[in-house]
Design a protein around this motif. Structure first.
Motif, mmCIF file in Angstrom:
data_model
loop_
_atom_site.group_PDB
_atom_site.id
_atom_site.type_symbol
_atom_site.label_atom_id
_atom_site.label_comp_id
_atom_site.label_asym_id
_atom_site.label_seq_id
_atom_site.Cartn_x
_atom_site.Cartn_y
_atom_site.Cartn_z
ATOM 1 N N UNK A 198 13.289 0.394 -2.291
ATOM 2 C CA UNK A 198 12.366 -1.200 -2.952
ATOM 3 C C UNK A 198 10.937 -1.072 -1.617
ATOM 4 N N UNK A 199 11.658 -1.396 -0.598
ATOM 5 C CA UNK A 199 10.532 -1.609 0.381
ATOM 6 C C UNK A 199 9.600 -0.824 0.364
ATOM 7 N N UNK A 200 9.155 0.129 0.569
ATOM 8 C CA UNK A 200 7.976 0.860 -0.164
ATOM 9 C C UNK A 200 7.229 0.365 -0.896
ATOM 10 N N UNK A 201 7.951 0.616 -1.908
ATOM 11 C CA UNK A 201 7.335 0.327 -3.334
ATOM 12 C C UNK A 201 6.764 -1.155 -3.093
ATOM 13 N N UNK A 202 7.366 -1.983 -2.556
ATOM 14 C CA UNK A 202 6.600 -3.688 -2.468
ATOM 15 C C UNK A 202 5.693 -3.188 -1.569
ATOM 16 N N UNK A 203 5.168 -2.626 -0.074
ATOM 17 C CA UNK A 203 4.662 -2.081 0.373
ATOM 18 C C UNK A 203 3.501 -1.907 0.153
ATOM 19 N N UNK A 204 3.547 -0.727 -0.905
ATOM 20 C CA UNK A 204 2.218 -0.142 -1.529
ATOM 21 C C UNK A 204 1.419 -1.241 -2.707
ATOM 22 N N UNK A 205 1.746 -2.225 -2.907
ATOM 23 C CA UNK A 205 0.972 -2.616 -3.693
ATOM 24 C C UNK A 205 0.086 -3.484 -3.425
ATOM 25 N N UNK A 206 -1.296 -2.631 -4.123
ATOM 26 C CA UNK A 206 -2.616 -3.042 -3.658
ATOM 27 C C UNK A 206 -3.126 -3.167 -2.329
ATOM 28 N N UNK A 236 4.124 3.213 8.621
ATOM 29 C CA UNK A 236 4.481 2.721 6.956
ATOM 30 C C UNK A 236 3.760 3.645 5.488
ATOM 31 N N UNK A 237 2.122 4.207 5.931
ATOM 32 C CA UNK A 237 1.796 4.657 5.247
ATOM 33 C C UNK A 237 2.617 6.136 4.843
ATOM 34 N N UNK A 238 2.535 7.242 6.190
ATOM 35 C CA UNK A 238 3.091 8.208 6.016
ATOM 36 C C UNK A 238 4.903 8.095 5.552
ATOM 37 N N UNK A 244 8.293 10.891 -2.244
ATOM 38 C CA UNK A 244 8.158 11.104 -4.238
ATOM 39 C C UNK A 244 8.697 10.032 -5.191
ATOM 40 N N UNK A 245 9.695 9.255 -4.473
ATOM 41 C CA UNK A 245 9.423 7.870 -5.410
ATOM 42 C C UNK A 245 8.979 7.242 -5.530
ATOM 43 N N UNK A 246 8.436 6.530 -4.803
ATOM 44 C CA UNK A 246 7.640 5.705 -4.333
ATOM 45 C C UNK A 246 6.020 5.841 -6.013
ATOM 46 N N UNK A 247 5.901 5.030 -6.698
ATOM 47 C CA UNK A 247 5.171 5.091 -7.779
ATOM 48 C C UNK A 247 3.608 5.376 -7.142
ATOM 49 N N UNK A 248 2.655 6.296 -7.764
ATOM 50 C CA UNK A 248 1.881 6.372 -7.666
ATOM 51 C C UNK A 248 0.898 5.264 -7.552
#
Length: 331
Positions: A198-206, A236-238, A244-248
């Protein structure tokens, strides 16, 4: 020795003005020592923050001769030496310029409003997930190796120096800042937390999260505690790229596409790169429509090459990239 202190003073919603003070000081005196003397002996109206005087609390962060630092850590002698090595000036009465931190509105003199700093920290949820704390009748144990992953980020004293110097924060108010992302990595690396995906998905936004960082390195260079926020952002980027669960997303396609195209041709096939990143390999119709007018302009002006010529040394470049990827365990 005599030293001139030029303090950039300002009240809320008013222009800054420089005011000078002259002191007889010892080289070992800290900048905070000198500010205390100015306030006690010359001008009681001067406002600045302070607390521990021991590089623990981070309260006295300010800009000292153009870079953010702790006034209790920097001393007069080393600061003058630094200035002389940069400017090459010797003999004249040395001058030390003090200004408030950047990227935050000034309340008065060297005191800034840190509301955005704390709000952006809160946005990354810098605390262990609740479910991870529900361990009945015993403490949550960690191995020394697990705990050691938290040492560097745990040293952050929230002084605001990195936030003050962040170029990305200056142009993008939505970017949470290096302090928040360094703390975010501490949560990602913590074996007790259960919300990693969940955290990785959040930190991946825009550009709010890790992809908003411009990698200018200022945060690392000014951090008084060697937390190295840029290094934590890269970690975090790595994690995002490996999960693989983090959305493209466009930033992920940008990074992966860049590497693949350089591997293929030694340099970037720009038309193909744009189609991969913005058009998502022809799957993102909105993205394709957005870049279509630019594509036509490029075609008309002969800026859209239909044939791509790989660079010399492509094999060597590919070999280097693959060696790094193998070392990191990437595909």
């Amino acid at each position: 020795m005599q030293v001139i202190f030029k303090v950039i003073r300002q009240k809320e919603n008013s222009p800054p003005q420089a005011q000078t003070y002259q002191l007889e000081v010892e080289p070992g005196n800290t900048i905070l020592d000198c500010l205390n003397r100015i306030k006690w002996e010359q001008d009681g109206s001067l406002a600045f923050r302070k607390n521990c005087r021991n590089t623990i609390c981070g309260s006295c962060a300010m800009r000292i001769n153009g870079r953010s630092a702790l006034a209790c850590k920097e001393n007069v002698g080393s600061e003058i030496q630094r200035l002389q090595s940069i400017e090459g000036r010797h003999g004249a009465t040395p001058e030390i310029i003090l200004a408030p931190l950047g990227n935050m509105p000034v309340i008065k003199d060297l005191v800034v409003d840190m509301t955005s700093f704390w709000n952006h920290l809160e946005a990354v949820e810098p605390y262990i997930s609740t479910s991870a704390r529900k361990i009945p009748e015993r403490e949550f144990l960690q191995t020394p190796q697990e705990r050691s992953r938290l040492d560097q980020t745990g040293n952050c004293i929230m002084c605001g120096a990195c936030y003050s110097e962040c170029n990305a924060r200056e142009i993008n108010p939505d970017f949470v800042g290096p302090h928040a992302l360094a703390k975010a990595y501490r949560m990602v690396a913590d074996s007790r937390d259960t919300q990693t995906e969940t955290r990785l998905e959040k930190y991946n936004i825009g550009t709010q999260g890790v992809w908003g960082c411009t990698r200018c390195f200022y945060c690392n260079s000014v951090c008084p505690m060697d937390v190295a926020p840029l290094d934590q952002i890269s970690k975090i980027k790595q994690e995002i790229l490996a999960n693989k669960e983090v959305p493209d997303s466009i930033p992920i396609r940008h990074r992966k596409g860049l590497i693949e195209l350089v591997k293929q041709g030694g340099w970037i096939n720009e038309p193909k790169f744009v189609l991969q990143v913005v058009g998502d390999y022809f799957r993102d119709l909105k993205g394709l429509l957005r870049i279509t007018p630019l594509g036509f302009k490029m075609l008309i002006r002969g800026k859209f090459p239909l044939h791509f010529e790989p660079s010399t040394g492509t094999e060597e470049v590919r070999s280097l990239i693959e060696s790094v990827q193998q070392k990191r365990g990437e595909k």
